[in-house]
Design a protein around this motif. Structure first.
Motif, mmCIF file in Angstrom:
data_model
loop_
_atom_site.group_PDB
_atom_site.id
_atom_site.type_symbol
_atom_site.label_atom_id
_atom_site.label_comp_id
_atom_site.label_asym_id
_atom_site.label_seq_id
_atom_site.Cartn_x
_atom_site.Cartn_y
_atom_site.Cartn_z
ATOM 1 N N MET A 190 71.902 0.922 20.977
ATOM 2 C CA MET A 190 72.192 2.251 20.451
ATOM 3 C C MET A 190 71.390 3.266 21.256
ATOM 4 N N THR A 191 72.036 4.319 21.723
ATOM 5 C CA THR A 191 71.355 5.371 22.461
ATOM 6 C C THR A 191 70.874 6.446 21.496
ATOM 7 N N THR A 192 69.589 6.748 21.560
ATOM 8 C CA THR A 192 69.025 7.789 20.704
ATOM 9 C C THR A 192 69.464 9.149 21.200
ATOM 10 N N PRO A 193 69.899 10.044 20.301
ATOM 11 C CA PRO A 193 70.271 11.396 20.738
ATOM 12 C C PRO A 193 69.141 12.023 21.556
ATOM 13 N N HIS A 194 69.476 12.508 22.731
ATOM 14 C CA HIS A 194 68.443 13.020 23.632
ATOM 15 C C HIS A 194 68.224 14.507 23.429
ATOM 16 N N ILE A 195 66.968 14.881 23.443
ATOM 17 C CA ILE A 195 66.605 16.290 23.439
ATOM 18 C C ILE A 195 65.384 16.432 24.329
ATOM 19 N N SER A 196 65.337 17.477 25.114
ATOM 20 C CA SER A 196 64.184 17.704 25.980
ATOM 21 C C SER A 196 63.057 18.332 25.163
ATOM 22 N N ALA A 197 61.846 18.189 25.664
ATOM 23 C CA ALA A 197 60.704 18.789 24.976
ATOM 24 C C ALA A 197 60.849 20.308 24.901
ATOM 25 N N SER A 198 61.359 20.907 25.970
ATOM 26 C CA SER A 198 61.500 22.369 25.984
ATOM 27 C C SER A 198 62.524 22.835 24.966
ATOM 28 N N ASP A 199 63.588 22.056 24.756
ATOM 29 C CA ASP A 199 64.571 22.417 23.732
ATOM 30 C C ASP A 199 64.044 22.116 22.330
ATOM 31 N N PHE A 200 63.273 21.046 22.202
ATOM 32 C CA PHE A 200 62.727 20.674 20.891
ATOM 33 C C PHE A 200 61.852 21.795 20.344
ATOM 34 N N VAL A 201 60.992 22.344 21.179
ATOM 35 C CA VAL A 201 60.046 23.355 20.683
ATOM 36 C C VAL A 201 60.727 24.685 20.346
ATOM 37 N N LYS A 202 61.968 24.870 20.760
ATOM 38 C CA LYS A 202 62.694 26.097 20.444
ATOM 39 C C LYS A 202 63.347 26.059 19.070
ATOM 40 N N LYS A 203 63.367 24.872 18.445
ATOM 41 C CA LYS A 203 64.004 24.733 17.147
ATOM 42 C C LYS A 203 63.192 25.441 16.061
ATOM 43 N N SER A 204 63.884 25.940 15.068
ATOM 44 C CA SER A 204 63.221 26.572 13.924
ATOM 45 C C SER A 204 63.076 25.522 12.820
ATOM 46 N N PHE A 205 62.000 24.743 12.885
ATOM 47 C CA PHE A 205 61.820 23.632 11.959
ATOM 48 C C PHE A 205 61.273 24.096 10.611
ATOM 49 N N ASP A 206 61.750 23.453 9.567
ATOM 50 C CA ASP A 206 61.123 23.578 8.261
ATOM 51 C C ASP A 206 59.968 22.594 8.136
ATOM 52 N N PHE A 207 60.201 21.372 8.614
ATOM 53 C CA PHE A 207 59.190 20.314 8.541
ATOM 54 C C PHE A 207 59.042 19.649 9.900
ATOM 55 N N LEU A 208 57.800 19.364 10.258
ATOM 56 C CA LEU A 208 57.505 18.562 11.438
ATOM 57 C C LEU A 208 56.772 17.306 10.996
ATOM 58 N N ILE A 209 57.239 16.167 11.476
ATOM 59 C CA ILE A 209 56.635 14.888 11.110
ATOM 60 C C ILE A 209 55.978 14.290 12.348
ATOM 61 N N ILE A 210 54.687 14.034 12.239
ATOM 62 C CA ILE A 210 53.931 13.458 13.347
ATOM 63 C C ILE A 210 53.935 11.948 13.177
ATOM 64 N N GLY A 211 54.720 11.266 13.998
ATOM 65 C CA GLY A 211 54.811 9.816 13.939
ATOM 66 C C GLY A 211 56.157 9.347 13.439
ATOM 67 N N GLY A 212 56.948 8.747 14.327
ATOM 68 C CA GLY A 212 58.233 8.173 13.937
ATOM 69 C C GLY A 212 58.090 6.700 13.651
ATOM 70 N N GLY A 213 57.154 6.378 12.759
ATOM 71 C CA GLY A 213 56.877 4.992 12.445
ATOM 72 C C GLY A 213 57.386 4.581 11.080
ATOM 73 N N THR A 214 56.709 3.614 10.480
ATOM 74 C CA THR A 214 57.144 3.046 9.212
ATOM 75 C C THR A 214 57.336 4.110 8.152
ATOM 76 N N ALA A 215 56.352 4.976 7.966
ATOM 77 C CA ALA A 215 56.436 6.006 6.927
ATOM 78 C C ALA A 215 57.168 7.253 7.412
ATOM 79 N N GLY A 216 56.898 7.668 8.637
ATOM 80 C CA GLY A 216 57.449 8.932 9.125
ATOM 81 C C GLY A 216 58.958 8.982 9.123
ATOM 82 N N LEU A 217 59.605 7.876 9.487
ATOM 83 C CA LEU A 217 61.072 7.869 9.534
ATOM 84 C C LEU A 217 61.682 7.861 8.142
ATOM 85 N N VAL A 218 60.971 7.302 7.168
ATOM 86 C CA VAL A 218 61.441 7.379 5.780
ATOM 87 C C VAL A 218 61.478 8.833 5.325
#
Length: 608
Positions: free
Chosen positions: A1-29
């Motif tokens: 499965m290919t993960t949807p790609h986003i560049s770091a420069s595009d990621f930081v332009k998003k208007s996020f409500d929540f940012l999660i540090i760590g895409g691990g066991t808890a973070g992805l939940v």
């Protein structure tokens, strides 16, 4: 499965409500649950790669352990441990989407009801067994075992205690090591009864463990393919891999510190990204306290020594580290038995095993260690032995600490708690015993794992070393067998080792055992103590470094009962580090439940 790609420069332009540090066991939940609301924009920063469906060492059950020390492992090490003769221990942690749930041995169990009720007793409302059980169930889809092997392999469960519609796929394995058929009757002969409801609030007894394996694919079910993959196409969920977070960005507003964003490095470039509602730190028991300290949240002495500006002085950050410790005793077994190690040493067997797995999802690559028992000390340690250990503990622990009082109570009062875990399986699991592969001998391993340690350590950032490419060194110091109370763990492990030998000398398991190979059979009791010091390792279950404070609040912890960091608005910690006391269980099922509950609380608070 290919993960949807986003560049770091595009990621930081998003208007996020929540940012999660760590895409691990808890973070992805948390990411999956928050992004169920299409009006919330959720971003996840993961330091590792995705590797979804790309690494057989993650996906194939029997390849467990192959990822340790590799590219998906942070490859942490402890400081030299004086209680272990100055040895340093490897501390594997997942550096990959899914975190350590991509690296673990897929054991799926829960602690005792009293374990979680103890968290609530400390003043953490909403964290008792009855509070957590709905979230344990919410996380999983349990697949009942096939009737033809249910009785043969002792595959019991309580249907009221398991979930049938959650993202994580859990199941009993369909095939077992040859030794498993001997496990239950051996422990039964020693007075340890088969526990037919081991997920229902007591794990005491002997049982066959459930695993985080999808029975349809016979592959690992973990945070990445259970919580992220089905939701990857959501337009409001954005994942950036290869992003190593350095700190949380805090602003001073109306006299309070407020978490506003994250500073991270991607492909050598530095970036900042912001969220309007909350930052959720899910970097695990090692890196959650590290990132807090790098952000200026921690003990003043630690931060000043590391050259970090103190913003919130909380000396509890990084403290209260508790871990499960274990030894591995090796026995020579009947050489005619099929051994899980065989494909590792025989290329033809390896090819045959892989072919069987690929064509029919069967054979040795589907076999996991499932022979488990949890027993109280009082089952095999006499009152005459236990009493002086208890008295010694009472004289050395801080009886004014309610958490230490609970530790003492677990030891001093006969309770139906699984204080020691034993696991037996064919193969050599020891990191210290290296047999000659050409001698044709086969081995079995008896693991002994202490569940309620008195040893407490710490994880802290250190001053940067001259010439170091890392901005801060990290001191992981579990203080195994040392500190004020660590010697109690050593006494307990010494006495419990004798029961491990008794299990292996009891029929029918003893029928397949030829002799003890490691340590040597001739070892005296004193030398056996030396062997325990020389071979004790971690079971990779660290907790407590950002613990819930309960009644003591910031005086005793790092986060409140809703996992909000004391002294900072808009910042929570969601992972095993928030556990104030260790539990009698492998951690992953509890971490998934913690994350499910946390996501529910975050959404509740959003609507207040």
């Amino acid at each position: 499965m290919t993960t949807p790609h986003i560049s770091a420069s595009d990621f930081v332009k998003k208007s996020f409500d929540f940012l999660i540090i760590g895409g691990g066991t808890a973070g992805l939940v948390v990411a999956a649950r928050l992004s169920e609301n299409p009006n919330l924009i959720v971003g996840v920063l993961e330091a590792g790669s995705a590797s979804l469906g790309e690494d057989a060492n993650i996906d194939i059950p029997a390849y467990y352990g192959n990822t340790l020390g590799g590219k998906h492992d942070w490859q942490f090490e402890t400081t030299p441990q004086s209680g272990l003769g100055g040895r340093t221990l490897a501390w594997p942690r997942g550096k990959v989407l899914g975190g350590t749930s991509a690296l673990n041995f897929m054991t799926w169990n829960r602690g005792a009801q009293k374990d979680y009720d103890a968290w609530k007793e400390l003043g953490n409302e909403g964290w008792g067994w009855d509070d957590l059980l709905p979230f344990f169930k919410k996380s999983e889809t349990f697949h009942p075992p096939d009737e033809d092997i249910q009785k043969e392999a002792k595959l019991y469960y309580d249907p009221d205690a398991v979930g049938f519609s959650g993202p994580l796929q859990t199941s009993y394995m369909r095939e077992y090591s040859a030794s498993h058929a001997l496990w239950h009757p051996t422990l039964n002969a020693l007075g340890v009864q088969t526990n037919e409801a081991h997920l229902s609030g007591s794990n005491v007894g002997v049982w066959t463990t459930v695993c985080s394996v999808d029975p349809q694919t016979c592959g690992r079910s973990y945070a990445a393919n259970a919580y992220y993959q089905p939701n990857a196409s959501r337009s409001n969920l954005h994942l950036l891999t290869g992003a190593e977070v350095k700190k949380v960005l805090l602003n001073r507003e109306d006299g309070e510190w407020v978490a506003k964003g994250v500073h991270f490095v991607h492909d050598g470039d530095e970036f900042e990204v912001f969220a309007s509602r909350e930052i959720i730190l899910s970097a695990g028991s090692v890196q959650s306290p590290q990132i807090l300290e790098l952000s200026g949240i921690g003990g003043a002495a630690v931060l000043e020594r590391a050259g970090v500006l103190v913003k919130v002085d909380n000396p509890n950050v990084g403290e209260n580290l508790q871990d499960h410790i274990m030894t591995a005793m090796i026995f020579e077994v009947d050489p005619t038995l099929q051994n899980p190690d065989d494909p590792n040493t025989d290329p033809e067997l390896a090819a045959s095993a892989l072919n069987g797995y690929s064509s029919s999802k069967s054979g040795s690559l589907t076999i996991l260690p499932c022979s488990i028992c949890y027993v109280p000390f009082t089952h095999f340690v006499t009152p005459e032995i236990l009493s002086p250990i208890t008295s010694q503990a009472a004289s050395t622990i801080d009886t004014f600490s309610e958490a230490d009082s609970i530790r003492l109570r677990r030891l001093s009062h006969p309770q139906n708690l699984g204080q020691i875990e034993y696991i037996f399986d064919l193969g050599n699991w020891s990191t210290s015993f290296q047999p000659d592969p050409s001698d044709g001998r086969k081995y079995g391993t008896m693991l002994q794992i202490l569940q309620y340690p008195f040893s407490k350590g710490s994880i802290h950032i250190q001053p940067p070393e001259t010439g170091s490419t890392s901005p801060h060194n990290l001191a992981i110091d579990p203080q195994y067998y040392t500190g004020r109370t660590g010697h109690i763990d050593f006494e307990i492990m010494t006495h419990c080792q004798r029961f491990a030998e008794k299990i292996c000398s009891t029929k029918p398991l003893s029928n397949i055992i030829r002799s003890r190979a490691f340590p040597a059979p001739s070892l005296s009791d004193d030398k056996l103590k030396d062997w325990i010091l020389e071979t004790t390792i971690t079971d990779w279950h660290p907790v407590g470094t950002c613990a819930m404070g309960g009644k003591g609040g910031m005086k005793t912890g790092v986060v409140d009962e809703r996992l909000r960091v004391y002294g900072v608005k808009g910042l929570r910690v969601v992972d095993a580090s928030i556990m104030p006391l260790q539990i009698s269980a492998h951690l992953q099922a509890t971490v998934f439940a913690i994350a499910e509950k946390a996501a529910c609380m975050i959404l509740e608070d959003l609507n207040r």
